[in-house]
Design an enzyme around this catalytic site. Structure first.
Site, PDB file in Angstrom:
ATOM      1  CE  LYS A 202      41.951  -8.862  -9.440  1.00  0.00           C
ATOM      2  NZ  LYS A 202      41.445  -7.646  -8.730  1.00  0.00           N
ATOM      3  CD  GLU A 278      29.260 -10.519 -20.471  1.00  0.00           C
ATOM      4  OE1 GLU A 278      28.664  -9.509 -20.895  1.00  0.00           O
ATOM      5  OE2 GLU A 278      29.048 -11.664 -20.897  1.00  0.00           O
ATOM      6  CB  CYS A 313      27.564  -2.956 -16.920  1.00  0.00           C
ATOM      7  SG  CYS A 313      26.427  -4.298 -16.584  1.00  0.00           S
ATOM      8  CD  GLU A 413      30.608   2.088 -18.056  1.00  0.00           C
ATOM      9  OE1 GLU A 413      31.834   1.858 -18.112  1.00  0.00           O
ATOM     10  OE2 GLU A 413      29.750   1.205 -17.880  1.00  0.00           O
TER      11      GLU A 413
HETATM   12  P1  NAD Z   1      37.809  -2.455 -13.889  1.00  0.00           P
HETATM   13  O1  NAD Z   1      37.972  -2.746 -15.338  1.00  0.00           O
HETATM   14  O2  NAD Z   1      38.576  -1.341 -13.315  1.00  0.00           O
HETATM   15  O3  NAD Z   1      38.194  -3.739 -13.016  1.00  0.00           O
HETATM   16  C1  NAD Z   1      37.576  -4.980 -13.232  1.00  0.00           C
HETATM   17  C2  NAD Z   1      38.482  -6.068 -12.709  1.00  0.00           C
HETATM   18  O4  NAD Z   1      39.665  -6.087 -13.502  1.00  0.00           O
HETATM   19  C3  NAD Z   1      38.936  -5.867 -11.278  1.00  0.00           C
HETATM   20  O5  NAD Z   1      39.004  -7.104 -10.610  1.00  0.00           O
HETATM   21  C4  NAD Z   1      40.343  -5.296 -11.447  1.00  0.00           C
HETATM   22  O6  NAD Z   1      41.198  -5.540 -10.362  1.00  0.00           O
HETATM   23  C5  NAD Z   1      40.800  -6.046 -12.665  1.00  0.00           C
HETATM   24  N1  NAD Z   1      41.902  -5.386 -13.405  1.00  0.00           N
HETATM   25  C6  NAD Z   1      42.142  -4.067 -13.521  1.00  0.00           C
HETATM   26  N2  NAD Z   1      43.251  -3.873 -14.267  1.00  0.00           N
HETATM   27  C7  NAD Z   1      43.702  -5.097 -14.624  1.00  0.00           C
HETATM   28  C8  NAD Z   1      44.793  -5.556 -15.411  1.00  0.00           C
HETATM   29  N3  NAD Z   1      45.674  -4.710 -15.961  1.00  0.00           N
HETATM   30  N4  NAD Z   1      44.940  -6.889 -15.581  1.00  0.00           N
HETATM   31  C9  NAD Z   1      44.060  -7.760 -15.039  1.00  0.00           C
HETATM   32  N5  NAD Z   1      43.012  -7.390 -14.274  1.00  0.00           N
HETATM   33  C10 NAD Z   1      42.827  -6.065 -14.083  1.00  0.00           C
HETATM   34  O7  NAD Z   1      36.228  -2.293 -13.653  1.00  0.00           O
HETATM   35  P2  NAD Z   1      35.476  -1.944 -12.311  1.00  0.00           P
HETATM   36  O8  NAD Z   1      35.729  -0.508 -11.999  1.00  0.00           O
HETATM   37  O9  NAD Z   1      35.785  -2.960 -11.259  1.00  0.00           O
HETATM   38  O10 NAD Z   1      33.946  -2.166 -12.735  1.00  0.00           O
HETATM   39  C11 NAD Z   1      33.218  -1.220 -13.428  1.00  0.00           C
HETATM   40  C12 NAD Z   1      33.180  -1.571 -14.898  1.00  0.00           C
HETATM   41  O11 NAD Z   1      32.649  -2.883 -15.056  1.00  0.00           O
HETATM   42  C13 NAD Z   1      32.262  -0.664 -15.686  1.00  0.00           C
HETATM   43  O12 NAD Z   1      32.872  -0.313 -16.899  1.00  0.00           O
HETATM   44  C14 NAD Z   1      31.037  -1.544 -15.923  1.00  0.00           C
HETATM   45  O13 NAD Z   1      30.289  -1.171 -17.052  1.00  0.00           O
HETATM   46  C15 NAD Z   1      31.653  -2.876 -16.064  1.00  0.00           C
HETATM   47  N6  NAD Z   1      30.667  -3.940 -15.818  1.00  0.00           N
HETATM   48  C16 NAD Z   1      30.195  -4.651 -16.876  1.00  0.00           C
HETATM   49  C17 NAD Z   1      29.228  -5.638 -16.677  1.00  0.00           C
HETATM   50  C18 NAD Z   1      28.668  -6.434 -17.829  1.00  0.00           C
HETATM   51  O14 NAD Z   1      28.036  -7.454 -17.583  1.00  0.00           O
HETATM   52  N7  NAD Z   1      28.871  -6.021 -19.069  1.00  0.00           N
HETATM   53  C19 NAD Z   1      28.757  -5.891 -15.378  1.00  0.00           C
HETATM   54  C20 NAD Z   1      29.271  -5.140 -14.324  1.00  0.00           C
HETATM   55  C21 NAD Z   1      30.237  -4.169 -14.561  1.00  0.00           C
END
Ligand code: NAD
Length: 509
Positions: A202, A278, A313, A413
């Protein structure tokens, strides 16, 4: 995580801005779900709009998967897994398929670059020199690792043979973010498939097209239908349904800490599936008075927070600087940052700073910048965004000095190009500030004092510590966080093992 300097592996890209624009206009978007080897509409026919954050213009409508579609995709993945067409073939056959898949990603580099670029604003030059080469390396690394997974035989009684097997989990659900859309997805999908699992991905609703296209390429590479499925849609619909599904053995999630928490709850509410997380970060970099080369360190600090629009991230968002070099550090930061990141159309190969992912992010980051000023932080650098980019979600890169670690700027963040610079008096104070965070993803340390470096490496609470570099590494590097930054690792051989489970076979002879 992904070096914006050292690791960049240039692909030949003779295309001009005009060429890229023409290609973008000519792309036929594959905006349907990919289930069991076919592109299909959502069961209820719904779609959502993808908007280009560089100009606020719609890109296309994308199928909005829901629980029914996730159920179909998981069903296809489960049938494919049970049939053995992927899980039970010789590991080297899987290797060949993943190798061909990597070749096709290279073949389609410009199209995949365009797709991510128009959806989330990343400059095509970054896509071609960073994301695409890293995706290819990821696929080849895990392909090469496939037949290195081994069990053990243990020392037991003489009339016993005991061995362990590492076996695939079944259906892996991957939920990925938008900041490196296809790369973050492949950090999950590649090891999952290499280990013999089948997968349902997804992708983020903010950038789905490259993942949908990649699933087609997997089948073109000879991947059996049902092995790699993609359900685009919203997190609270398709994402939640996937994480709650009773036939998903593991959820591998990259995204915010807030949503990561929900993944653990979903597992508890459903089948106790394994959960690999992650999540977010607020990574410190510590610059000691004896660092070898101030300009190199400052340049790395600038890249560490302004590259990829700060949407990284492990962005080095907290810059801890020892007092004797503090004034020089601030002066060089302001000088070297000037012009280092050029805002522009992401399709212009000269652009190094695209828009943020959307208008909401722009408003949120702008509010964080204003709040930092009101809280007493001192802006020492403000970039500029030309007027002709006013329709895009651009933010000028900004750095604040005299930040205290209790300010929101140092704790939360921001996920944008905003640096918090904090002075310190001695290394123990720096260590205390560095560790005073709920996050623990990564850290940087700049010093020539080996004893100090080894001591701080041990005491810094982070999954990755770079010494005299930042955002550096290769596929052997375990990438992931401590504390609320996560509980698993991407890249590296150990991450492949996270997609397997151990079986003990005890033979009484
Ligand atoms: P997000 O948490 O908003 O979304 C991530 C994914 O989760 C998306 O596909 C989203 O549709 C899905 N999602 C959202 N709500 C959900 C729910 N209730 N149930 C299931 N899935 C759900 O994050 P984002 O805005 O897409 O990405 C940015 C974040 O990702 C930042 O916090 C960043 O630090 C983190 N990130 C971490 C790493 C790592 O390796 N640690 C790498 C890249 C990004």
């Amino acid at each position: 995580m992904i070096s914006h300097t050292a690791l960049a592996m240039a692909l030949p890209s003779p295309l001009t801005h005009e060429d890229w624009k023409q290609r973008a206009a000519g792309i036929k978007h594959k905006a349907r779900l990919f289930i069991d080897g076919d592109s299909v509409n959502a069961a209820d026919g719904r779609c959502f709009e993808s908007i280009n954050p560089a100009n606020n213009v719609p890109v296309c409508s994308i199928a909005r998967g829901g629980a029914a579609d996730v159920d179909l995709a998981v069903g296809a993945a489960k049938r494919a897994f049970r049939s053995g067409i992927w899980s039970r073939i010789a590991p080297r056959e899987r290797l060949e398929t993943l190798y061909r898949f990597a070749d096709l990603i290279e073949r389609e580099a410009t199209e995949l670059s365009l797709l991510d670029s128009v959806e989330m604003g990343k400059p095509v030059s970054d896509m071609m020199t960073i994301d695409i080469p890293e995706i290819v390396k990821t696929l080849r690394y895990f392909a090469e690792a496939i037949d290195k997974v081994e069990g053990t035989t243990t020392a037991t009684e003489s009339d016993v043979l005991h061995y362990t097997l590492r076996q695939p989990l079944g259906v892996v659900g991957a939920i990925s973010p938008w900041n490196y859309p296809l790369l973050m997805a492949m950090w999950k999908v590649a090891p999952a498939l290499a280990a013999g699992n089948t997968a349902v991905l997804k992708p983020s609703e903010a950038a789905s097209l490259s993942c949908l296209r990649a699933a087609e390429l997997f089948v073109e590479a000879g991947g059996p239908p049902g092995v790699f499925n993609v359900v685009s849609g919203y997190g609270t619909e398709a994402g939640e349904a996937l994480a709650l599904h009773m036939d998903v053995s593991k959820i591998s999630f990259t995204g915010s800490t807030a949503v990561g928490r929900k993944m653990l709850a979903y597992a508890g509410q459903s089948n106790l599936k394994k959960v690999g997380l992650e999540c977010g970060g607020k990574s410190p970099q510590i610059f000691c008075r004896d660092l070898a080369d101030l300009d190199r360190a400052v340049t790395s600090a600038i890249d560490g927070i302004f590259a990829n629009m700060g949407e990284v991230c492990n962005a080095g968002s907290r810059l801890l600087v020892e007092r004797p070099i503090y004034a020089d550090f601030l002066a060089r930061f302001a000088e070297l940052a000037e012009g280092a990141y050029q805002p522009g159309d992401p399709l212009d190969p000269a652009t190094t700073l695209g828009p943020l992912v959307d208008r909401n992010a722009q408003v949120r980051v702008q509010a964080a910048i204003e709040a930092a000023g009101q809280a007493g932080a001192r802006a020492i650098y403000r970039g500029t965004v030309p007027d002709h980019l006013a329709d895009g979600a651009y933010i000028a890169p900004t750095a604040f000095a005299d930040v205290r670690n209790d300010m929101s700027l140092a704790r939360d963040e921001i996920f944008g190009p905003v640096a918090a610079i904090i002075p310190f008096d001695d290394p123990d104070e720096a260590l205390a500030i560095a560790n005073d965070s709920v996050y623990g993803l990564a850290a940087g340390l700049w010093t020539q004092d080996l004893s100090l470096a080894h001591r701080l490496v041990k005491e810094i609470e982070a999954g990755v510590v770079w010494v005299n570099s930042f955002n550096d590494g290769d596929m052997t590097q375990p990438f992931g966080g401590w504390k609320q930054s996560g509980n698993s690792r991407d890249k590296c051989f150990e991450s492949l093992l996270e997609y397997t489970q151990i079986k003990s076979a005890w033979f009484r002879i």
